[in-house]
Design a protein around this motif. Structure first.
Motif, PDB file in Angstrom:
ATOM      1  N   LYS A 129     -35.097  58.651  -2.393  1.00  0.00           N
ATOM      2  CA  LYS A 129     -33.689  59.049  -2.488  1.00  0.00           C
ATOM      3  C   LYS A 129     -32.892  58.494  -1.306  1.00  0.00           C
ATOM      4  O   LYS A 129     -31.794  57.947  -1.458  1.00  0.00           O
ATOM      5  CB  LYS A 129     -33.563  60.578  -2.503  1.00  0.00           C
ATOM      6  CG  LYS A 129     -33.933  61.228  -3.821  1.00  0.00           C
ATOM      7  CD  LYS A 129     -34.239  62.699  -3.672  1.00  0.00           C
ATOM      8  CE  LYS A 129     -33.008  63.546  -3.417  1.00  0.00           C
ATOM      9  NZ  LYS A 129     -33.334  64.998  -3.349  1.00  0.00           N
ATOM     10  N   ASP A 175     -26.652  46.349   1.401  1.00  0.00           N
ATOM     11  CA  ASP A 175     -26.029  45.443   0.440  1.00  0.00           C
ATOM     12  C   ASP A 175     -24.525  45.342   0.642  1.00  0.00           C
ATOM     13  O   ASP A 175     -23.952  44.255   0.641  1.00  0.00           O
ATOM     14  CB  ASP A 175     -26.319  45.922  -0.997  1.00  0.00           C
ATOM     15  CG  ASP A 175     -27.798  45.787  -1.324  1.00  0.00           C
ATOM     16  OD1 ASP A 175     -28.502  45.046  -0.600  1.00  0.00           O
ATOM     17  OD2 ASP A 175     -28.257  46.443  -2.282  1.00  0.00           O
ATOM     18  N   SER A 176     -23.892  46.501   0.804  1.00  0.00           N
ATOM     19  CA  SER A 176     -22.427  46.475   0.807  1.00  0.00           C
ATOM     20  C   SER A 176     -21.834  46.179   2.171  1.00  0.00           C
ATOM     21  O   SER A 176     -20.717  45.702   2.278  1.00  0.00           O
ATOM     22  CB  SER A 176     -21.876  47.810   0.274  1.00  0.00           C
ATOM     23  OG  SER A 176     -22.089  48.822   1.224  1.00  0.00           O
ATOM     24  N   THR A 177     -22.555  46.454   3.214  1.00  0.00           N
ATOM     25  CA  THR A 177     -21.983  46.246   4.532  1.00  0.00           C
ATOM     26  C   THR A 177     -22.657  45.100   5.283  1.00  0.00           C
ATOM     27  O   THR A 177     -22.011  44.162   5.741  1.00  0.00           O
ATOM     28  CB  THR A 177     -22.067  47.531   5.374  1.00  0.00           C
ATOM     29  OG1 THR A 177     -21.364  48.580   4.701  1.00  0.00           O
ATOM     30  CG2 THR A 177     -21.443  47.315   6.743  1.00  0.00           C
ATOM     31  N   GLU A 236     -30.128  51.251   1.344  1.00  0.00           N
ATOM     32  CA  GLU A 236     -30.007  49.964   0.652  1.00  0.00           C
ATOM     33  C   GLU A 236     -28.551  49.678   0.293  1.00  0.00           C
ATOM     34  O   GLU A 236     -28.079  48.551   0.381  1.00  0.00           O
ATOM     35  CB  GLU A 236     -30.885  49.961  -0.601  1.00  0.00           C
ATOM     36  CG  GLU A 236     -32.358  49.794  -0.260  1.00  0.00           C
ATOM     37  CD  GLU A 236     -33.246  49.785  -1.497  1.00  0.00           C
ATOM     38  OE1 GLU A 236     -32.703  49.784  -2.624  1.00  0.00           O
ATOM     39  OE2 GLU A 236     -34.476  49.782  -1.329  1.00  0.00           O
ATOM     40  N   ARG A 237     -27.881  50.719  -0.116  1.00  0.00           N
ATOM     41  CA  ARG A 237     -26.470  50.551  -0.422  1.00  0.00           C
ATOM     42  C   ARG A 237     -25.708  50.039   0.796  1.00  0.00           C
ATOM     43  O   ARG A 237     -24.859  49.154   0.717  1.00  0.00           O
ATOM     44  CB  ARG A 237     -25.868  51.884  -0.872  1.00  0.00           C
ATOM     45  CG  ARG A 237     -24.416  51.761  -1.299  1.00  0.00           C
ATOM     46  CD  ARG A 237     -23.873  53.091  -1.778  1.00  0.00           C
ATOM     47  NE  ARG A 237     -22.432  53.020  -1.906  1.00  0.00           N
ATOM     48  CZ  ARG A 237     -21.811  52.640  -3.021  1.00  0.00           C
ATOM     49  NH1 ARG A 237     -22.514  52.333  -4.088  1.00  0.00           N
ATOM     50  NH2 ARG A 237     -20.496  52.562  -3.053  1.00  0.00           N
ATOM     51  N   TRP A 238     -26.051  50.621   1.933  1.00  0.00           N
ATOM     52  CA  TRP A 238     -25.391  50.193   3.169  1.00  0.00           C
ATOM     53  C   TRP A 238     -25.725  48.726   3.478  1.00  0.00           C
ATOM     54  O   TRP A 238     -24.863  47.925   3.831  1.00  0.00           O
ATOM     55  CB  TRP A 238     -25.791  51.080   4.337  1.00  0.00           C
ATOM     56  CG  TRP A 238     -25.165  50.650   5.627  1.00  0.00           C
ATOM     57  CD1 TRP A 238     -23.918  50.952   6.065  1.00  0.00           C
ATOM     58  CD2 TRP A 238     -25.739  49.786   6.613  1.00  0.00           C
ATOM     59  NE1 TRP A 238     -23.673  50.355   7.257  1.00  0.00           N
ATOM     60  CE2 TRP A 238     -24.780  49.623   7.635  1.00  0.00           C
ATOM     61  CE3 TRP A 238     -26.976  49.135   6.748  1.00  0.00           C
ATOM     62  CZ2 TRP A 238     -25.004  48.855   8.773  1.00  0.00           C
ATOM     63  CZ3 TRP A 238     -27.206  48.372   7.880  1.00  0.00           C
ATOM     64  CH2 TRP A 238     -26.228  48.233   8.884  1.00  0.00           C
ATOM     65  N   MET A 262     -32.074  54.702  -1.112  1.00  0.00           N
ATOM     66  CA  MET A 262     -30.922  54.235  -1.888  1.00  0.00           C
ATOM     67  C   MET A 262     -29.692  54.142  -1.009  1.00  0.00           C
ATOM     68  O   MET A 262     -28.922  53.202  -1.085  1.00  0.00           O
ATOM     69  CB  MET A 262     -30.626  55.232  -3.007  1.00  0.00           C
ATOM     70  CG  MET A 262     -31.552  55.084  -4.174  1.00  0.00           C
ATOM     71  SD  MET A 262     -31.066  56.229  -5.457  1.00  0.00           S
ATOM     72  CE  MET A 262     -32.644  56.446  -6.254  1.00  0.00           C
ATOM     73  N   MET A 263     -29.512  55.179  -0.228  1.00  0.00           N
ATOM     74  CA  MET A 263     -28.343  55.212   0.632  1.00  0.00           C
ATOM     75  C   MET A 263     -28.393  54.055   1.631  1.00  0.00           C
ATOM     76  O   MET A 263     -27.393  53.364   1.870  1.00  0.00           O
ATOM     77  CB  MET A 263     -28.327  56.546   1.375  1.00  0.00           C
ATOM     78  CG  MET A 263     -26.988  56.926   1.937  1.00  0.00           C
ATOM     79  SD  MET A 263     -27.094  58.528   2.772  1.00  0.00           S
ATOM     80  CE  MET A 263     -27.374  57.975   4.455  1.00  0.00           C
ATOM     81  N   MET A 312     -29.257  55.988  10.921  1.00  0.00           N
ATOM     82  CA  MET A 312     -29.703  56.397   9.591  1.00  0.00           C
ATOM     83  C   MET A 312     -31.170  56.787   9.567  1.00  0.00           C
ATOM     84  O   MET A 312     -31.573  57.652   8.791  1.00  0.00           O
ATOM     85  CB  MET A 312     -29.418  55.287   8.587  1.00  0.00           C
ATOM     86  CG  MET A 312     -27.930  55.115   8.314  1.00  0.00           C
ATOM     87  SD  MET A 312     -27.544  54.002   6.968  1.00  0.00           S
ATOM     88  CE  MET A 312     -28.108  52.432   7.633  1.00  0.00           C
TER      89      MET A 312
END
Lengths: 216, 216, 216, 216
Positions: A188, A198-200, A194-196, A191-192, A161
DNA sequence: GATGAATGAGTTTTCATTCAT
DNA sequence: CATGAATGAAAACTCATTCAT
């Protein structure tokens, strides 16, 4: 009338970074660099002991800055939670790479070539990077914040990433209509990431779903 | 005594792919290629109309195969659920790239250089790729299977995961002790990707957490 | 489907003459010739024993025809007055050169290059030409028709007038708006030559004005 | 130890003129030139931007000098009679060409080849030459000194006489036992030209004999 | 410190020719 | 007779580097 030493050296590096990025290291001639920098080609040999030395200088400049970003944040492990620490580290690296996006693209491309110098770089700098990430991940798992995913996979995904937007910037432009050098790119893109995270990475529930029978 | 056309042409391409990968396009000489292929250097111009033509042949070979993987799976959209379709497409691409890992690494590196040919490639092949992915994602969202994430971000993440192991194979080796050309690489790596699909792309609950205030 | 031997040979020569004229002997490749003639390049070596042999064939073809024009008219010395004989000979040569204007231009240009073959040509053909002209001029002087000008100067001027329109055809076009290959070129140009013969070569009165004190 | 710029450049041009003349432009290699000039082959590209640039430099040098001869004499039209002016102009050109006889032979041969550069040369230089000659001839006719012959034919004949000794120097040697570079060549050859001017161009009496029915 | 002339090793490409088919 | 794959030699040119000034 003559530029000072500092200026000449910097002019050369600046031109080199631009051209190495655009046409590749081997595709760029010292005369091109000299012309773009408005200096005499002989100066390149003089200041950098040849084209190879110039490449080396670029690589060092990049990796010194790159690792500094990470090291700085690792120190915060004592005061911040690991996920926050990781996010700050990644953001710091992205910012650094954004500010040096030409250099970044060129370096990550060049180290994928099997030259002596890239092997040396990997042997020293990338090992350090790996160690810093290890410290953060280890802490996160110990704190029960990170899922106990195989460390290697996590590192690969992170690395992926971090470098992708620069290596495939044309894809970014084509698909996302965004350039890595843009003002809000870091925010921007974070966010992507952080999403990864948090969710993974922090998703404790699902952690065993895929990696039970891990052959990894 | 003479090799047949097919053989000579193929010997050249094989050698070229190996050397372009190892030393880069500009870093490789036609004489190196000819020597490795055990043919006369003049044959390169004879068959490929010069070094540039040889590069072009490599790029075309790669992208034709690459897109074929994807196209084949897009046709299954009518019979398979989109997430399954996506997974199969990604796996097909990974397999193709694994079988051509040298070519893959070299191509993704080379198209990051701003040459006329790479611009042409992007203009034709990458646009197709984008379109194929779009069809799958669109269907997934319509079916309520995929979270309604910005398509561009999803594409970037997918692309990132697909190319990373080849572009940063030295990192893979260093961190994961795995090479992309290994037998079980595709299966191992697919777990990571599937995990991402399941936990991030298909995670309907969380979808608004990050992208509410999307400035994207 | 295949052309007969005769045809292939002729196709090659035709193409060669065109290209040798346009781009010069050294500037023309056998592959260019073969392509223009729609034959395989190997045939050139086969039929003419190489590019040099092709050149030789062109030169011979030219000079055989050229000298035949002159020889034919020299035989008429017994029945025609020398000035008429000279005029007919010159006209015959001009007609021959007009019909082969590409070959002509190319040959006169090429023999001005110091190659082995051009030296051989001069040694055989030009000596014959000189001898034929000598026979005519000698008769003219003996008959009291030609002024007793130095034979060498007359020959040079004649030669000059014969080759000039072909060697400097671009000048002809520019100045006279005439091409040597045009239908009435020979007649138009012969007027100029006849005027020179009548007013200079046959002008008995003035002959001593310039060449009294001849240091020639 | 190093020769000065001037020297190296001049050495190259000198060698080039000799070899271009002897073996033709396409028949001469840059290595031959460099060897003859005792310089490094790379200098040819360095100073002249390649072999083509060297050719261009030769052509320009020739035509600048050539036209200067003529222009200088055209200015004398106000003080000298046109026939005298013409004679002086021709003599000046002959002298220039004698001093540069290798260059002269090579240039007149080369411009008969249909290359881009020769077309450019003709478009610029030869048009000027034509104009200068026109001024002289026009004045001569107005003054009643020159016969009213078609200007184009006169130009062609003049041109023919001017270039022939250099283009067909082997014929000169064979027939006249004279070389253009010899000391008294210009004087000897001028007699021939003057004879032509006096007996043909200035011959008012006969002027209509041939060109009455002129279709020209 | 900075220059630009000069170099030799290197590049890719083109060439005429050969030869098995 | 004709082909086209293949070759080695040679072509022009580019390269990074050196060095006297």
């Amino acid at each position: 009338m003559n530029a000072t030493v500092k200026e000449t050296k910097d002019l050369i590096m600046e031109a080199a970074i631009f051209l190495f990025n655009t046409k590749g290291y081997d595709g760029t001639g010292v005369r091109d660099i000299a012309k773009k920098a408005n200096v005499n080609p002989a100066n390149i040999s003089y200041y950098f002991k040849g084209k190879k030395g110039l490449l080396e200088a670029c690589l060092i400049q990049f990796f010194e800055g790159y690792l500094a970003c990470l090291e700085e944040k690792v120190f915060l492990l004592e005061t911040l939670p690991p996920d926050e620490c990781l996010k700050q580290g990644l953001k710091s690296i992205l910012s650094f790479q954004r500010e040096n996006h030409l250099l970044t693209r060129f370096v990550w491309r060049e180290v994928s070539i099997d030259s002596q110098i890239s092997r040396e770089i990997i042997a020293s700098y990338l090992v350090k990077e790996k160690y810093f990430l290890h410290l953060i991940l280890e802490q996160g798992i110990k704190d029960g914040i990170f899922a106990n995913l195989p460390e290697s996979l996590v590192m690969i995904q992170l690395k992926s990433m971090l470098t992708m937007p620069f290596l495939q910037s044309q894809y970014l432009r084509e698909v996302w209509h965004t350039f890595p050098q843009e003002k809000y790119f870091v925010e921007k893109y974070m966010m992507m990431i952080e999403r990864w995270i948090d969710s993974t990475l922090c998703s404790l529930l699902q952690e065993n779903r895929h990696f039970d029978r891990k052959i990894i």
